[in-house]
Write an enzyme that holds these catalytic residues in place. Sequence first.
Site, PDB file in Angstrom:
ATOM      1  CB  CYS A   1     -23.619  12.733  72.164  1.00 42.18           C
ATOM      2  SG  CYS A   1     -24.636  12.522  70.691  1.00 42.18           S
ATOM      3  NE  ARG A   2     -31.527  11.935  75.659  1.00 44.55           N
ATOM      4  CZ  ARG A   2     -32.554  11.886  74.820  1.00 44.55           C
ATOM      5  NH1 ARG A   2     -32.420  12.321  73.579  1.00 44.55           N
ATOM      6  NH2 ARG A   2     -33.710  11.406  75.210  1.00 44.55           N
TER       7      ARG A   2
END
Length: 103
Positions: free
Chosen positions: A65-66
């Site tokens: 993810c981020r």
Amino acid sequence: MYREMTASELHDQLKQGVKLNLIDVREQDEWEDGHIEQARFIPLSEFQARAHEVHDVEGEVVFICRSGGRSGKVCDFLSLQGFDVVNVTGGMLAWPGEVVEGK
């Protein structure tokens, strides 16, 4: 419990041609801003409905993810069900390689 790898370790494995089932759980706008070419897109907001897609591709299941938080939640969820999964610590913020923009 799930395993973790750094973004650099992921980059090295992909460069070496290791077969990974890499899944990006960020949302659509984040995906379009830049994602890893080999990744598949299953946003966290759709994950419950699309969890059956996780094992559609061969290879070790790796989530990104981020920053590693959302993918860690997915790893928690799947590891409690007995699946062997890996979380990328640092996520895309730590990704040292190139990204593909757009859908």
